[in-house]
Design a protein around this motif. Structure first.
Motif, PDB file in Angstrom:
ATOM      1  N   LYS A  29       3.292 -37.382  50.764  1.00  0.00           N
ATOM      2  CA  LYS A  29       3.521 -35.923  50.767  1.00  0.00           C
ATOM      3  C   LYS A  29       4.839 -35.703  50.768  1.00  0.00           C
ATOM      4  CE  LYS A  29      -0.424 -35.180  54.041  1.00  0.00           C
ATOM      5  NZ  LYS A  29      -1.010 -34.796  55.271  1.00  0.00           N
ATOM      6  N   GLY A  30       5.189 -34.423  50.172  1.00  0.00           N
ATOM      7  CA  GLY A  30       6.656 -33.634  50.179  1.00  0.00           C
ATOM      8  C   GLY A  30       6.710 -32.846  51.179  1.00  0.00           C
ATOM      9  N   GLU A  31       7.473 -31.881  50.801  1.00  0.00           N
ATOM     10  CA  GLU A  31       7.835 -30.659  51.832  1.00  0.00           C
ATOM     11  C   GLU A  31       6.601 -29.680  51.953  1.00  0.00           C
ATOM     12  OE1 GLU A  31      11.312 -30.473  48.994  1.00  0.00           O
ATOM     13  OE2 GLU A  31      11.532 -28.961  50.823  1.00  0.00           O
ATOM     14  N   PHE A  45       6.069 -27.785  38.365  1.00  0.00           N
ATOM     15  CA  PHE A  45       6.582 -28.787  37.432  1.00  0.00           C
ATOM     16  C   PHE A  45       6.221 -30.193  38.035  1.00  0.00           C
ATOM     17  CE2 PHE A  45       9.669 -26.221  34.802  1.00  0.00           C
ATOM     18  CZ  PHE A  45       9.808 -25.213  35.547  1.00  0.00           C
ATOM     19  N   TYR A  95       6.271 -36.833  40.151  1.00  0.00           N
ATOM     20  CA  TYR A  95       6.478 -35.910  41.036  1.00  0.00           C
ATOM     21  C   TYR A  95       5.852 -34.543  40.838  1.00  0.00           C
ATOM     22  CZ  TYR A  95      10.451 -39.062  41.978  1.00  0.00           C
ATOM     23  OH  TYR A  95      11.391 -40.108  42.253  1.00  0.00           O
ATOM     24  N   TYR A 119       4.618 -36.608  45.698  1.00  0.00           N
ATOM     25  CA  TYR A 119       5.218 -37.519  44.721  1.00  0.00           C
ATOM     26  C   TYR A 119       4.426 -39.127  44.968  1.00  0.00           C
ATOM     27  CZ  TYR A 119       8.030 -39.692  48.554  1.00  0.00           C
ATOM     28  OH  TYR A 119       8.240 -40.470  50.014  1.00  0.00           O
ATOM     29  N   SER A 134       7.878 -43.698  38.978  1.00  0.00           N
ATOM     30  CA  SER A 134       7.544 -42.603  39.873  1.00  0.00           C
ATOM     31  C   SER A 134       7.190 -41.382  39.070  1.00  0.00           C
ATOM     32  CB  SER A 134       9.111 -42.441  40.763  1.00  0.00           C
ATOM     33  OG  SER A 134       9.246 -43.693  41.390  1.00  0.00           O
ATOM     34  N   TYR A 142       6.463 -30.328  41.682  1.00  0.00           N
ATOM     35  CA  TYR A 142       7.158 -29.439  42.577  1.00  0.00           C
ATOM     36  C   TYR A 142       6.603 -28.168  42.234  1.00  0.00           C
ATOM     37  CZ  TYR A 142      10.765 -33.065  42.816  1.00  0.00           C
ATOM     38  OH  TYR A 142      11.457 -34.284  43.144  1.00  0.00           O
ATOM     39  N   ALA A 157       5.540 -42.826  44.268  1.00  0.00           N
ATOM     40  CA  ALA A 157       6.573 -43.724  43.984  1.00  0.00           C
ATOM     41  C   ALA A 157       6.312 -44.944  42.775  1.00  0.00           C
ATOM     42  CB  ALA A 157       7.165 -44.596  45.396  1.00  0.00           C
ATOM     43  N   LEU A 171      13.377 -25.596  44.050  1.00  0.00           N
ATOM     44  CA  LEU A 171      12.237 -26.628  43.882  1.00  0.00           C
ATOM     45  C   LEU A 171      11.666 -27.239  45.082  1.00  0.00           C
ATOM     46  CD1 LEU A 171      13.653 -28.290  40.587  1.00  0.00           C
ATOM     47  CD2 LEU A 171      11.475 -27.090  40.656  1.00  0.00           C
ATOM     48  N   SER A 211      10.408 -40.506  36.926  1.00  0.00           N
ATOM     49  CA  SER A 211      11.473 -41.250  36.750  1.00  0.00           C
ATOM     50  C   SER A 211      11.300 -42.823  36.932  1.00  0.00           C
ATOM     51  CB  SER A 211      12.662 -40.784  37.855  1.00  0.00           C
ATOM     52  OG  SER A 211      12.305 -41.138  39.175  1.00  0.00           O
ATOM     53  N   GLN A 234       8.323 -23.901  41.968  1.00  0.00           N
ATOM     54  CA  GLN A 234       9.604 -23.400  41.909  1.00  0.00           C
ATOM     55  C   GLN A 234       9.320 -21.982  42.070  1.00  0.00           C
ATOM     56  OE1 GLN A 234      11.341 -22.619  37.957  1.00  0.00           O
ATOM     57  NE2 GLN A 234      13.263 -23.348  38.874  1.00  0.00           N
ATOM     58  N   LEU A 243       9.260 -30.116  46.878  1.00  0.00           N
ATOM     59  CA  LEU A 243       8.348 -31.189  46.647  1.00  0.00           C
ATOM     60  C   LEU A 243       7.003 -30.852  47.246  1.00  0.00           C
ATOM     61  CD1 LEU A 243       8.397 -34.018  45.440  1.00  0.00           C
ATOM     62  CD2 LEU A 243       9.159 -34.872  47.389  1.00  0.00           C
TER      63      LEU A 243
END
Lengths: 114, 108
Positions: free
Chosen positions: A57-59, A90, A33, A48, A31, A35, A50, A43, A94, A37, A45
């Protein structure tokens, strides 16, 4: 062990220019990502991935695109930079598959759009 | 949708005083919760995770599912604890969401 490496560390763009932020990890994580900031906003998102071959899509995805090039690399592209995209970016990675595994972060890219 | 809220953007305490950084989350499934810390000029790094029920650098955090909270506590703050602290929620599908962050300053 390099961990998560981002390039470049700093960048200044003119409005309308494009650029790609690079991210690579050597921990065999599946995974990854991106971000941004910003002061007072924490932070957020952007996108990402997976696992290799998938992106979501994130936020705050508007104005950005991503490519999961392979398991190691996840790039973020700004097609037409805007001053609102001035931020610190950033990358993180993970391991997916085990509960509660931590994310490892790159050192950040400070982007200024003028 | 998942969401993490840290109500205090800034928190200032004196050395030796107790400190509590608040975190609330919303998620309908089983959450994985973390606290990350960013010291000045350093990368964001994991401080602790709820599943471990561990104490790291004197900090603890308890998951309260009833109140959907995961507050970070330390009984006696030290100057070296001054940093930005982020609460994070990981959901099924690997999405990792952070709160707005709390800047902790420990004064001598």
């Amino acid at each position: 062990n390099a961990g998560v490496t981002q390039t470049p560390k700093f960048q200044v763009l003119k409005t309308g220019q494009s650029m790609t932020l690079q991210c690579a990890q050597d921990m065999n994580h599946n995974s990854m990502y991106w971000y941004r900031q910003d002061p007072g906003m924490g932070l957020r998102l952007i996108y990402y991935s997976a696992s290799e071959g998938t992106t979501d899509k994130g936020e705050v995805p508007n104005g950005y695109n991503v490519s999961r090039l392979n398991k190691r690399e996840f790039s973020l592209r700004l097609e037409s930079a805007a001053p609102s995209q001035t931020s610190v970016y950033f990358c993180a990675s993970s391991y997916r598959g085990l509960m509660n595994t931590e994310a490892f972060f790159g050192q950040g890219t400070r982007l200024t759009v003028v | 949708a998942q969401r993490v809220t840290q109500p205090e953007k800034l928190l200032s305490v004196f050395k030796g005083a107790p400190v509590e950084l608040k975190c609330n989350y919303s998620y309908s499934g089983s959450p994985e919760l973390f606290w990350y810390v960013q010291y000045s000029r350093q990368r964001l790094q994991l401080l602790l995770r709820h599943i471990s029920r561990e104490s790291i650098k004197g900090f603890t955090a308890d998951l309260n599912k009833g109140e959907t909270s995961f507050h970070l506590k330390k009984p006696f703050a030290q100057e070296e604890d001054s940093a930005m602290y982020y609460c994070a929620l990981k959901t099924s599908g690997s999405r990792l969401t952070f709160g707005e962050g709390t800047q902790l300053t420990v004064n001598p």
